[in-house]
Design a protein around this motif. Structure first.
Motif, PDB file in Angstrom:
ATOM      1  N   THR A  34     -14.286  -7.730  -2.861  1.00  0.00           N
ATOM      2  CA  THR A  34     -14.138  -7.757  -1.410  1.00  0.00           C
ATOM      3  C   THR A  34     -15.352  -8.389  -0.743  1.00  0.00           C
ATOM      4  N   GLY A  35     -16.545  -8.027  -1.184  1.00  0.00           N
ATOM      5  CA  GLY A  35     -17.761  -8.606  -0.612  1.00  0.00           C
ATOM      6  C   GLY A  35     -17.819 -10.109  -0.760  1.00  0.00           C
ATOM      7  N   VAL A  36     -17.484 -10.599  -1.931  1.00  0.00           N
ATOM      8  CA  VAL A  36     -17.498 -12.048  -2.169  1.00  0.00           C
ATOM      9  C   VAL A  36     -16.463 -12.743  -1.295  1.00  0.00           C
ATOM     10  N   LEU A  37     -15.254 -12.210  -1.250  1.00  0.00           N
ATOM     11  CA  LEU A  37     -14.183 -12.847  -0.486  1.00  0.00           C
ATOM     12  C   LEU A  37     -14.437 -12.796   1.018  1.00  0.00           C
ATOM     13  N   GLN A  38     -14.941 -11.675   1.509  1.00  0.00           N
ATOM     14  CA  GLN A  38     -15.230 -11.580   2.934  1.00  0.00           C
ATOM     15  C   GLN A  38     -16.353 -12.516   3.349  1.00  0.00           C
ATOM     16  N   SER A  39     -17.298 -12.754   2.465  1.00  0.00           N
ATOM     17  CA  SER A  39     -18.371 -13.700   2.794  1.00  0.00           C
ATOM     18  C   SER A  39     -17.823 -15.130   2.850  1.00  0.00           C
ATOM     19  N   GLY A  40     -16.660 -15.346   2.270  1.00  0.00           N
ATOM     20  CA  GLY A  40     -16.011 -16.650   2.315  1.00  0.00           C
ATOM     21  C   GLY A  40     -14.983 -16.753   3.420  1.00  0.00           C
ATOM     22  N   SER A  41     -15.078 -15.907   4.433  1.00  0.00           N
ATOM     23  CA  SER A  41     -14.211 -15.932   5.615  1.00  0.00           C
ATOM     24  C   SER A  41     -12.764 -15.545   5.329  1.00  0.00           C
ATOM     25  N   PHE A  42     -12.552 -14.623   4.402  1.00  0.00           N
ATOM     26  CA  PHE A  42     -11.207 -14.126   4.131  1.00  0.00           C
ATOM     27  C   PHE A  42     -11.062 -12.713   4.669  1.00  0.00           C
ATOM     28  N   ASP A  43      -9.888 -12.403   5.194  1.00  0.00           N
ATOM     29  CA  ASP A  43      -9.545 -11.028   5.519  1.00  0.00           C
ATOM     30  C   ASP A  43      -8.998 -10.421   4.241  1.00  0.00           C
ATOM     31  N   VAL A  44      -9.573  -9.315   3.827  1.00  0.00           N
ATOM     32  CA  VAL A  44      -9.215  -8.714   2.547  1.00  0.00           C
ATOM     33  C   VAL A  44      -8.642  -7.322   2.781  1.00  0.00           C
ATOM     34  N   ARG A  45      -7.480  -7.091   2.193  1.00  0.00           N
ATOM     35  CA  ARG A  45      -6.863  -5.759   2.207  1.00  0.00           C
ATOM     36  C   ARG A  45      -6.848  -5.260   0.772  1.00  0.00           C
ATOM     37  N   LEU A  46      -7.135  -3.986   0.594  1.00  0.00           N
ATOM     38  CA  LEU A  46      -7.178  -3.389  -0.741  1.00  0.00           C
ATOM     39  C   LEU A  46      -6.005  -2.451  -0.940  1.00  0.00           C
ATOM     40  N   CYS A  47      -5.415  -2.492  -2.126  1.00  0.00           N
ATOM     41  CA  CYS A  47      -4.356  -1.563  -2.511  1.00  0.00           C
ATOM     42  C   CYS A  47      -4.717  -0.989  -3.872  1.00  0.00           C
ATOM     43  N   THR A  48      -4.523   0.318  -4.004  1.00  0.00           N
ATOM     44  CA  THR A  48      -4.857   0.961  -5.272  1.00  0.00           C
ATOM     45  C   THR A  48      -3.648   1.567  -5.966  1.00  0.00           C
ATOM     46  N   SER A  49      -2.465   1.403  -5.379  1.00  0.00           N
ATOM     47  CA  SER A  49      -1.244   1.872  -6.035  1.00  0.00           C
ATOM     48  C   SER A  49      -0.150   0.831  -5.846  1.00  0.00           C
ATOM     49  N   GLN A  50       0.807   0.863  -6.739  1.00  0.00           N
ATOM     50  CA  GLN A  50       1.895  -0.105  -6.671  1.00  0.00           C
ATOM     51  C   GLN A  50       2.722   0.086  -5.399  1.00  0.00           C
ATOM     52  N   SER A  51       2.955   1.328  -5.014  1.00  0.00           N
ATOM     53  CA  SER A  51       3.725   1.572  -3.787  1.00  0.00           C
ATOM     54  C   SER A  51       2.971   1.045  -2.564  1.00  0.00           C
ATOM     55  N   GLU A  52       1.653   1.225  -2.554  1.00  0.00           N
ATOM     56  CA  GLU A  52       0.832   0.708  -1.458  1.00  0.00           C
ATOM     57  C   GLU A  52       0.870  -0.823  -1.425  1.00  0.00           C
ATOM     58  N   LEU A  53       0.855  -1.443  -2.590  1.00  0.00           N
ATOM     59  CA  LEU A  53       0.914  -2.901  -2.685  1.00  0.00           C
ATOM     60  C   LEU A  53       2.183  -3.434  -2.028  1.00  0.00           C
ATOM     61  N   PHE A  54       3.332  -2.898  -2.442  1.00  0.00           N
ATOM     62  CA  PHE A  54       4.596  -3.410  -1.919  1.00  0.00           C
ATOM     63  C   PHE A  54       4.782  -3.093  -0.438  1.00  0.00           C
ATOM     64  N   ALA A  55       4.302  -1.937   0.010  1.00  0.00           N
ATOM     65  CA  ALA A  55       4.371  -1.598   1.434  1.00  0.00           C
ATOM     66  C   ALA A  55       3.491  -2.538   2.254  1.00  0.00           C
ATOM     67  N   SER A  56       2.327  -2.856   1.729  1.00  0.00           N
ATOM     68  CA  SER A  56       1.406  -3.749   2.429  1.00  0.00           C
ATOM     69  C   SER A  56       1.967  -5.163   2.529  1.00  0.00           C
TER      70      SER A  56
END
Length: 92
Positions: free
Chosen positions: A22-44
């Motif tokens: 996340t730190g690397v990607l955000q420093s590259g001007s990306f909006d980053v969302r994190l998911c830690t479960s499969q259900s959260e991934l598909f809902a997101s």
């Protein structure tokens, strides 16, 4: 979304890896969302389709390859980058 970046979804259950990626990607001007479960991934994805999904292969809940297969079935055109990390050395 930040100017010049994109909306990225990171799917991993390792909090240390999430922070690093996340730190690397955000420093590259990306909006980053994190998911830690499969259900959260598909809902997101359903609520806001990302430009790209970073998918960890090493998952306790289900195999990363199984999750990839389900992503392909549901979102055939969604770009997915498969990430393999070495939990023993904390290298991504």
């Amino acid at each position: 979304m930040r100017a010049g970046g994109g909306d990225l979804l990171v799917f991993d259950e390792n909090a240390d890896t999430d922070k690093e990626v996340t730190g690397v990607l955000q420093s590259g001007s990306f909006d980053v969302r994190l998911c830690t479960s499969q259900s959260e991934l598909f809902a997101s994805i359903k609520s806001r389709k990302p430009a790209l999904v970073l998918l960890s292969l090493t998952r306790a809940e289900s195999s990363g390859l199984q999750t990839l297969k389900q992503l392909r079935e549901s979102y055939a055109t969604l770009p997915v980058v498969v990430v393999a990390n070495d939990a023993a050395t904390h290298q991504v």
